[in-house]
Scaffold this motif. Structure first.
Motif, short mmCIF file in Angstrom:
data_model
loop_
_atom_site.label_atom_id
_atom_site.label_comp_id
_atom_site.label_asym_id
_atom_site.label_seq_id
_atom_site.Cartn_x
_atom_site.Cartn_y
_atom_site.Cartn_z
N SER A 98 -21.65 -52.77 -45.77
CA SER A 98 -20.25 -53.02 -46.27
C SER A 98 -19.66 -54.56 -46.18
CB SER A 98 -19.29 -52.25 -45.47
OG SER A 98 -18.00 -52.68 -45.36
N SER A 99 -18.87 -54.96 -47.08
CA SER A 99 -18.38 -56.53 -46.95
C SER A 99 -17.51 -56.50 -45.48
CB SER A 99 -17.75 -57.01 -48.22
OG SER A 99 -16.41 -56.05 -48.41
N HIS A 100 -16.82 -55.50 -45.36
CA HIS A 100 -15.99 -55.61 -44.09
C HIS A 100 -16.89 -55.23 -43.04
CE1 HIS A 100 -11.60 -55.03 -45.96
NE2 HIS A 100 -12.59 -55.44 -46.78
N PRO A 101 -16.61 -55.95 -41.76
CA PRO A 101 -17.32 -55.80 -40.59
C PRO A 101 -17.63 -54.09 -40.09
CG PRO A 101 -15.72 -57.21 -40.21
CD PRO A 101 -15.41 -56.72 -41.44
N ILE A 102 -18.56 -53.83 -39.66
CA ILE A 102 -18.67 -52.20 -39.08
C ILE A 102 -18.11 -52.42 -37.70
CG2 ILE A 102 -20.19 -50.52 -38.77
CD1 ILE A 102 -20.04 -51.06 -41.57
N THR A 103 -17.13 -51.79 -37.36
CA THR A 103 -16.63 -51.80 -36.00
C THR A 103 -17.35 -50.91 -35.23
OG1 THR A 103 -14.66 -50.40 -37.04
CG2 THR A 103 -14.32 -52.80 -36.87
N GLU A 104 -17.81 -49.70 -35.52
CA GLU A 104 -18.40 -48.54 -34.58
C GLU A 104 -19.21 -47.71 -35.35
OE1 GLU A 104 -15.74 -45.73 -32.74
OE2 GLU A 104 -14.16 -46.02 -34.33
N PHE A 105 -19.89 -46.95 -34.92
CA PHE A 105 -20.72 -45.80 -35.45
C PHE A 105 -20.10 -44.59 -35.03
CE2 PHE A 105 -24.03 -49.43 -35.75
CZ PHE A 105 -24.51 -48.89 -37.09
#
Length: 603
Positions: A98-105
């Protein structure tokens, strides 16, 4: 707006608030031309993520049309994406998926290796989930008036969470939502007032949380208009808790003081503002009702104004319907939405229908949806076709046919096989409605756990090694999820064979160890449910006498099965088969202790 759908007809005939009208109009707009919405969604996902490492592999070169996407990007499973997900979990912040940051799983059911699946999510996903939640009550208000005049008693819990080696939170989707500002700082809405305070819901100690939520529900019993939990099993767990703790709860109400079992500072502080004085009348009422041996209709006896139960009773949860009917006196059961860790999907536009008639309307703005035809072979089994060109668009599915759900999300899942098998039941406007049939390959499920055939086989093999040196082996086995007890538990039927070809009887000590070894072999979702959530009881092995599984085959053949194609079912639910198995049991054994589990241990 012209009145041309059942939803609009109800909207016109009901006294509908401006807020509800806006939400219902949004549903109508999304379902009138879902194909154009889907085209827009896919275009947005591919445009924003065009520079990700994953999409660059397929040489899309900025093209966002569906035909090119389908011809170049493969359909994948979790195993295919594990290397990328592992890199992100280890702290790689480059735009991999993803171009947006992964904030959590968001953690999902275990893989074949017993690991939890880690589903990437981005910050704006919370907005999409909140959007779907905001549509639920406007639809319900069309069917059940006056819900703004009282409260909902919902048993909601957070579960243990961990951090990946790269520092990202890894937790269930509902834990993520309850801990978000979307939930904690939600604006006042008279249709969404809960008896349970946030402090109780957010307490990670499930025992303290349950006690406080139940106590609040009892104190406000006349204000309760609906009872709920996420799963049917969760609501039954609450009833079981009341059965075991009503005396202590009545004592708290009688004295106006909080039990010493509550030591969480946030809950104690909040409860001091709710449990403010003794209520002898309520305490005596509770004792009178709960001391009765017959608990049929207990829900409506304690909460007399309850209009319906809000629980998931589709799929594996359908096994709890008779028990819920017993305790509720036949109250309607509303299944309101369809969602998973991968994405939120849709809503039930007829929430007061019978559980057997529940269908969900997919909201085309949530993700890009494709459907893999699920074909039945001559033996009655079904498998999803692996021909990637056969995937069907959301707007083109056919009524009566079954499909496996495939999704592309804003957070970076592309043509991902969710594993849910759905049957098309109809359309709302031009948007299809689906009945949830089952999870692909899942044999056993009591609550959020999902155990497949390969995992069960591995557990049996590991346990049987404990007596292999004695020349004894498991020659056949099957299983079922026992849900008449609360909590439910796994039951495994074994037929054993000793060196002398007789029915081998093992010692209680050895068989108890076998039960525990099977539990140790199951995935972390199961073990968390056993250890932390206490929503699954000890695993049970029932040893049956020699020849039982031959009788099982004879019975199947007598009902038309082919002797050449007969395979022992690894999970059973048909009453005559279970009666046959139980009539042949020679010994029963339970796991003597809890399996190992910790938030950090995902295997």
């Amino acid at each position: 707006m012209a009145v041309d759908s059942p939803l609009q007809s109800r909207m016109v005939s009901a006294t509908t608030s401006e807020k509800d009208v806006k939400a219902l109009k949004f549903i109508e707009e999304m379902t009138r031309n879902p194909d154009s919405v889907q085209e827009k969604v896919l275009g947005e996902i591919l445009t924003r993520n065009s520079n990700t490492e994953y999409l660059k592999r397929f040489d899309l070169n900025g093209v966002v049309d569906r035909k090119t996407f389908k011809s170049k990007v493969p359909v994948v499973t979790y195993e295919d994406l594990k290397p990328e997900i592992q890199r992100i979990s280890n702290g790689d912040c480059s735009p991999i998926l993803s171009s947006h940051p992964i904030t959590e799983f968001l953690t999902s059911s275990g893989t074949s290796a017993g690991e939890r699946k880690l589903m990437p999510t981005i910050e704006e996903d919370l907005d999409r989930r909140q959007l779907l939640y905001s549509l639920l009550m406007p639809v319900m208000n069309l069917y059940v008036p006056g819900l703004d005049k009282g409260k909902g008693l919902y048993f909601l819990f957070v579960k243990s969470e961990s951090k990946t080696s790269g520092g990202l939170p890894a937790r269930p989707v509902l834990t993520s939502y309850y801990k978000s500002d979307h939930f904690k700082r939600r604006p006042y809405d008279p249709y969404n007032v809960y008896t349970s305070p946030n402090e109780a819901i957010l307490c990670s100690d499930s025992s303290q949380s349950m006690y406080a939520q139940m106590l609040c529900g009892l104190l406000m019993r006349h204000e309760v208009l609906r009872l709920g939990a996420v799963f049917a099993s969760g609501l039954l767990r609450a009833i079981s808790f009341l059965q075991n703790n009503w005396k202590e709860l009545a004592r708290d109400i009688s004295t106006g003081t909080l039990s010493s079992r509550i030591f969480d500072p946030a809950i104690k502080n909040r409860m001091s503002k709710i449990l403010t004085k003794p209520d002898q009348e309520l305490a005596e009422f509770l004792v009178g009702v709960c001391s009765q041996e017959n608990w049929e209709g207990i829900i409506t006896k304690i909460w007399p104004n309850t209009k319906y139960l809000d629980v998931i009773v589709t799929g594996a949860m359908a096994q709890y319907i008779p028990t819920l009917e017993y305790y509720s006196g036949g109250l309607p059961m509303a299944c309101t939405m369809y969602a998973s860790s991968e994405s939120y999907f849709g809503i039930n536009l007829k929430p007061m229908c019978k559980p057997s008639e529940v269908s969900y309307t997919i909201m085309p703005n949530m993700a890009y949806f494709e459907f893999l035809p699920h074909n039945h072979d001559g033996d009655g089994a079904a498998e999803a076709s692996l021909d990637e060109t056969s995937l069907v668009e959301l707007a083109n599915v056919e009524v009566g046919k079954e499909y496996e759900l495939v999704i592309t999300t804003y957070a970076g899942l592309y043509r991902y096989r969710v594993g849910d098998i759905l049957r098309v039941t109809g359309f709302h406007n031009s948007a299809p409605q689906f009945k949830f049939i089952r999870r692909k390959n899942v044999l056993l499920s009591v609550e959020s756990d999902k155990t497949d055939e390969a995992e069960l086989q591995k557990a049996v093999e590991n346990a049987s090694r404990l007596f292999a040196e004695q020349g004894t082996r498991v020659i056949e086995y099957t299983s079922y999820a026992e849900t008449k007890t609360i909590p439910g538990h796994y039951v495994i039927y074994w037929e054993l064979l000793g060196r002398d070809q007789s029915n081998a009887l093992m010692s209680e000590e050895v068989m108890a160890k076998c039960c525990l070894e099977m539990e140790e072999s199951l995935n972390s979702v199961y073990r968390q449910s056993r250890v932390a959530d206490k929503s699954i009881g000890p695993l049970e092995i029932r040893v049956v006498r020699n020849g039982t599984f031959e009788e099982l085959m004879d019975y199947a053949i007598s009902r038309g099965a082919s002797i050449n194609q007969y395979k022992v079912p690894r999970c059973v639910s048909f009453t005559p088969i279970m009666e046959l198995l139980d009539s042949r049991v020679v010994s029963a054994h339970f796991s003597p202790s809890l399996p190992h589990w910790s938030p950090e241990r995902r295997r």
